[in-house]
Scaffold this motif. Structure first.
Motif, PDB file in Angstrom:
ATOM      1  N   ARG A 144      28.822 -29.309 -55.080  1.00 56.36           N
ATOM      2  CA  ARG A 144      28.683 -30.594 -55.445  1.00 56.36           C
ATOM      3  C   ARG A 144      29.717 -31.426 -54.871  1.00 56.36           C
ATOM      4  O   ARG A 144      30.884 -31.204 -55.161  1.00 56.36           O
ATOM      5  N   ASP A 150      36.485 -33.907 -53.384  1.00 62.16           N
ATOM      6  CA  ASP A 150      36.017 -33.729 -54.836  1.00 62.16           C
ATOM      7  C   ASP A 150      34.808 -32.705 -54.913  1.00 62.16           C
ATOM      8  O   ASP A 150      33.601 -33.152 -54.621  1.00 62.16           O
ATOM      9  N   TYR A 151      34.940 -31.304 -54.724  1.00 59.40           N
ATOM     10  CA  TYR A 151      34.204 -30.527 -54.674  1.00 59.40           C
ATOM     11  C   TYR A 151      34.100 -29.419 -55.600  1.00 59.40           C
ATOM     12  O   TYR A 151      34.962 -28.758 -56.104  1.00 59.40           O
ATOM     13  N   GLU A 152      32.817 -29.248 -56.257  1.00 61.12           N
ATOM     14  CA  GLU A 152      32.533 -28.347 -57.224  1.00 61.12           C
ATOM     15  C   GLU A 152      31.662 -27.351 -56.702  1.00 61.12           C
ATOM     16  O   GLU A 152      30.625 -27.651 -56.391  1.00 61.12           O
ATOM     17  N   ALA A 337      37.278 -24.883 -53.194  1.00 65.81           N
ATOM     18  CA  ALA A 337      37.194 -25.557 -54.313  1.00 65.81           C
ATOM     19  C   ALA A 337      38.539 -25.896 -54.847  1.00 65.81           C
ATOM     20  O   ALA A 337      38.639 -26.609 -56.062  1.00 65.81           O
TER      21      ALA A 337
END
Ligand code: KG4
Ligand code: ZN
Length: 343
Positions: A144, A150-152, A337
């Motif tokens: 995401r 900003d990575y999930e 991540a």
């Protein structure tokens, strides 16, 4: 802002110039595919030596082609990881030496972040947030992406990556290296359905993948009897179909779960045209917009490195700055991540 990007993480030497206002000014690529072909895979030591041979001539050619001058550079970006240590070091040492001589920052870039952001080089570019299916030779991940950095992580492969599944099954079919494009070409002459291969974990209910069982299933078919040309093409088509089915099902499940209707596909396997056309059809039925990088920027290239660094610099949040020679590092293993978000 003018950024020179240098990519040397594996078997492609890539350079590019990205300008903050004018966009991508030019790029150059040297593929080592022929060098490694006779060994059936990448030989790390040969890769490093070949990067050394080609990086500077390629860079000189890029400046000639674009009419830019070294003195105009704002920063020199390079792939800091993940990748082959020796290959990464060629790009890192060149970039840091050049940056030091010019008195500009050297900016380390995460290779997968660069893949992830590469569709933003095209128009229309996807707006944040989006779901990203990252399918390269070593990684298969669903992320995401809420913004730069900003990575999930939503899911990933438990064993082989999708690119590895293409490469390893291609090898079983006696196809050369690199296997993905070769298998795709053979699949184009066949039809899926003659053989039945598993779609591993397609109904597992989570967003993880597993491709090693597919390789074993193909090995069983290949060992059972000699295959003529038509049978090999049909088997290739079934392999391609199985991989595409799983990737599409999981990517659309990730889209549904996250409530985001924008999907980005990045990394070498994103160049697969069967995957693209099937995904486009399925996504359209669900009102999901799918974004890909230009075909030439799906596989490794310098443009995505220059671009990712420019985005980071624009947000004043480069991952790593290397102000003095000798202070740089490379990170052969580096989880996406763990990157910090841009401020
Ligand atoms: O992103 P990439 O160029 O390098 C890595 O960062 O790993 O991805 C390379 C992978 C290889 O496994 C290659 O076989 C696969 O992408 N690939 C393809 C195609 N083009 C490259 N797989 C399927 N179909 C293609 N057309
Ligand atoms: Zn890559």
């Amino acid at each position: 802002m003018l950024v020179l990007g240098i990519e040397t993480s594996c078997d492609e030497t890539g350079v590019a110039l990205y300008d903050g206002g004018r966009g991508l000014l030019g790029h150059g690529l040297h593929s080592q595919a022929r060098l490694h072909a006779e060994y059936g895979g990448v030989v790390p030591e040969l890769a490093s030596r070949d990067h050394i041979r080609h990086l500077l001539p390629l860079t000189r050619g890029l400046f000639e082609q674009t009419g830019c001058r070294l003195g105009e550079l704002t920063a020199v970006a390079f792939t800091e990881g993940p990748g082959l240590a020796g290959a990464l070091l060629v790009g890192a040492s060149t970039a840091n030496g050049l940056a030091y001589a010019l008195g500009v920052p050297a900016v380390g870039v995460h290779h997968l972040e660069a893949h992830l952001l590469s569709p933003l080089l095209s128009t229309p570019a996807p707006a944040f947030p989006f779901v990203a299916l990252l399918v390269s030779g070593g990684h298969t991940q669903l992320m995401r992406v809420a913004g730069v950095g900003d990575y999930e992580l939503l899911g990933e492969t438990l064993d082989d990556a999708a690119g590895e599944a293409f490469d390893k099954t291609a090898k079983l079919l006696g196809l050369g290296y690199p296997g993905g494009p070769a298998l795709a070409r053979l699949a184009g002459r066949g039809k899926p359905g003659r053989y039945t291969l598993p779609r591993p974990m397609i109904t597992s209910g989570d967003l993880d993948f597993s491709f090693s069982g597919l390789k074993t299933a193909v090995l069983t078919v290949v060992k059972a009897r000699a295959l003529d040309a038509a049978a090999r093409a049909d088997l290739a088509a079934e392999i391609e179909s199985a991989i595409a089915d799983v990737l599409i099902a999981k990517a659309l499940a990730a889209v549904e779960r996250s409530g985001i209707d924008r999907l980005v596909v990045a990394g070498g396997v994103g160049a697969n045209l069967t995957l693209r056309s099937r995904l486009d059809t399925r996504a359209r039925q669900r009102g999901v917009a799918v974004f890909y990088p230009e075909l030439e920027f799906c596989t490794d290239n310098g443009a995505m490195i220059a671009f990712a660094a420019a985005l980071r610099l624009e947000h004043a949040s480069p991952i790593t700055h290397h102000p003095s020679p000798g202070s740089f590092t490379v990170r052969p293993r580096w989880a996406l991540a763990t990157l910090a978000a841009a401020s």
